[in-house]
Design a protein around this motif. Sequence first.
Motif, mmCIF file in Angstrom:
data_model
loop_
_atom_site.group_PDB
_atom_site.id
_atom_site.type_symbol
_atom_site.label_atom_id
_atom_site.label_comp_id
_atom_site.label_asym_id
_atom_site.label_seq_id
_atom_site.Cartn_x
_atom_site.Cartn_y
_atom_site.Cartn_z
ATOM 1 N N SER A 9 1.784 0.095 11.422
ATOM 2 C CA SER A 9 0.576 -0.731 10.927
ATOM 3 C C SER A 9 0.143 -1.375 12.086
ATOM 4 O O SER A 9 0.998 -1.737 13.185
ATOM 5 C CB SER A 9 0.967 -1.515 9.949
ATOM 6 N N THR A 16 4.028 -3.590 5.846
ATOM 7 C CA THR A 16 5.145 -2.651 6.359
ATOM 8 C C THR A 16 6.114 -3.332 7.026
ATOM 9 O O THR A 16 7.268 -2.943 6.964
ATOM 10 C CB THR A 16 4.340 -1.537 7.383
ATOM 11 N N VAL A 87 -0.633 2.872 3.867
ATOM 12 C CA VAL A 87 -1.471 3.722 3.282
ATOM 13 C C VAL A 87 -2.994 3.514 3.468
ATOM 14 O O VAL A 87 -3.392 2.507 3.501
ATOM 15 C CB VAL A 87 -1.153 3.826 1.640
ATOM 16 N N SER A 121 3.730 1.232 2.618
ATOM 17 C CA SER A 121 3.150 0.029 1.772
ATOM 18 C C SER A 121 1.805 0.342 1.405
ATOM 19 O O SER A 121 0.741 0.803 2.334
ATOM 20 C CB SER A 121 3.254 -1.237 2.904
ATOM 21 N N ARG A 124 -2.228 -0.075 -3.589
ATOM 22 C CA ARG A 124 -2.341 0.233 -5.007
ATOM 23 C C ARG A 124 -1.982 1.764 -5.160
ATOM 24 O O ARG A 124 -1.065 2.090 -6.092
ATOM 25 C CB ARG A 124 -3.623 0.182 -5.514
ATOM 26 N N ALA A 125 -2.433 2.793 -4.336
ATOM 27 C CA ALA A 125 -2.174 4.267 -4.757
ATOM 28 C C ALA A 125 -2.293 4.793 -3.310
ATOM 29 O O ALA A 125 -2.488 4.571 -2.383
ATOM 30 C CB ALA A 125 -3.290 4.566 -5.738
ATOM 31 N N GLY A 156 1.312 -4.267 -2.079
ATOM 32 C CA GLY A 156 1.027 -5.378 -1.414
ATOM 33 C C GLY A 156 -0.047 -5.321 -0.497
ATOM 34 O O GLY A 156 -0.369 -4.310 0.236
ATOM 35 N N ASN A 157 -0.996 -6.521 -0.514
ATOM 36 C CA ASN A 157 -1.919 -6.320 0.338
ATOM 37 C C ASN A 157 -1.682 -7.478 1.709
ATOM 38 O O ASN A 157 -2.607 -7.560 2.680
ATOM 39 C CB ASN A 157 -3.337 -6.605 -0.191
HETATM 40 C C1 LIG Z 1 -8.579 1.608 6.417
HETATM 41 C C2 LIG Z 1 -7.792 1.426 5.262
HETATM 42 C C3 LIG Z 1 -7.527 2.206 4.018
HETATM 43 C C4 LIG Z 1 -6.499 1.672 3.186
HETATM 44 N N1 LIG Z 1 -6.541 2.648 1.955
HETATM 45 C C5 LIG Z 1 -5.651 2.452 1.010
HETATM 46 C C6 LIG Z 1 -5.444 3.396 -0.109
HETATM 47 O O1 LIG Z 1 -5.496 4.721 -0.086
HETATM 48 N N2 LIG Z 1 -4.556 3.057 -1.061
HETATM 49 C C7 LIG Z 1 -4.097 1.794 -1.100
HETATM 50 O O2 LIG Z 1 -3.213 1.468 -2.078
HETATM 51 N N3 LIG Z 1 -4.249 0.878 -0.088
HETATM 52 C C8 LIG Z 1 -4.975 1.176 1.072
HETATM 53 N N4 LIG Z 1 -5.257 0.126 1.842
HETATM 54 C C9 LIG Z 1 -4.473 -1.023 1.800
HETATM 55 C C10 LIG Z 1 -3.373 -1.082 2.672
HETATM 56 O O3 LIG Z 1 -2.667 0.189 2.593
HETATM 57 C C11 LIG Z 1 -2.309 -2.309 2.394
HETATM 58 O O4 LIG Z 1 -2.831 -3.445 2.363
HETATM 59 C C12 LIG Z 1 -1.270 -2.125 3.166
HETATM 60 O O5 LIG Z 1 0.082 -2.775 2.407
HETATM 61 C C13 LIG Z 1 -1.144 -2.896 4.602
HETATM 62 O O6 LIG Z 1 0.068 -2.782 5.194
HETATM 63 P P1 LIG Z 1 0.043 -3.435 6.552
HETATM 64 O O7 LIG Z 1 0.005 -4.993 6.417
HETATM 65 O O8 LIG Z 1 1.506 -3.277 7.228
HETATM 66 O O9 LIG Z 1 -0.969 -3.072 7.749
HETATM 67 C C14 LIG Z 1 -6.108 0.667 2.911
HETATM 68 C C15 LIG Z 1 -6.268 -0.386 4.058
HETATM 69 C C16 LIG Z 1 -7.090 0.089 5.345
HETATM 70 C C17 LIG Z 1 -7.094 -0.900 6.350
#
Ligand SMILES: Cc1cc2nc3c(=O)[nH]c(=O)nc-3n(C[C@H](O)[C@H](O)[C@H](O)COP(=O)(O)O)c2cc1C
Length: 209
Positions: A9, A16, A87, A121, A124-125, A156-157
């Motif tokens: 990430s 993550t 993801v 991480s 949602r999907a 989580g976000n």
């Molecule tokens: C470019 C982009 C694409 C993403 N695509 C998805 C997705 O397909 N499915 C999902 O559940 N979250 C998606 N997300 C949200 C992130 O996967 C999620 O917030 C994740 O936990 C972030 O982890 P981090 O804080 O380690 O970066 C996306 C985020 C970004 C920036």
Amino acid sequence: MNVLLFNGSPHKTGCTYTALTQISNTLAEEGIASEIIQIGSIPFRGCIACGSCKKTGNGCAFGKEDGFNTLLTKCRDADGFVFGSPVYYASANGTLISFMDRLFYAGSKALAQKPAACICSARRAGTTATLDELQKYLTINQMPVVSSTYWPMVHGNSPQEVQQDLEGLEIMGNLARNMAWLLKCIEQGKAVGILPPQAQRHHTTNFIR
Ligand SMILES: Cc1cc2nc3c(=O)[nH]c(=O)nc-3n(C[C@H](O)[C@H](O)[C@H](O)COP(=O)(O)O)c2cc1C
């Protein structure tokens, strides 16, 4: 024994990282050292198939300028690995994939037959598709895949949301204990002469007929 945990990430201390930290802390409880390496902030270019790593055996042609070769050396000394990704569009994130393409092409021997796990991480999907994608690197390279009590994902976000995913964090802890157990078994096995098998490589049959 030492485990390297790669964070794909761009968020150095994001979701993550939170999952990887749970693994790292549990490994420490089991007496195993570990290090989280921040991959997602490094502008790794993708593999350009120049073949220089195969010709020279000295790592990647771009490995000096972006620090890749230093990481490859670290992998040679490590005993286990965890690859973590957020993801992105139901896949692993691009930086981690660029790094892993080069790592497994230039450094397959540094990783082969060492246990490893992949985690992700997501808000949602797309989690299982991401894990499938990442685990393929391990399973083409004779690496025992460390699993857990569920497919290893957190939801989580934000790190705060991941902290609320109690099952996700428990899955990370269980994964770490399984990793520790496997590492200790391999070490004990080596001590009594049980070494990794030599792979046979007599055939390379491309799909040309
Ligand atoms: C470019 C982009 C694409 C993403 N695509 C998805 C997705 O397909 N499915 C999902 O559940 N979250 C998606 N997300 C949200 C992130 O996967 C999620 O917030 C994740 O936990 C972030 O982890 P981090 O804080 O380690 O970066 C996306 C985020 C970004 C920036």
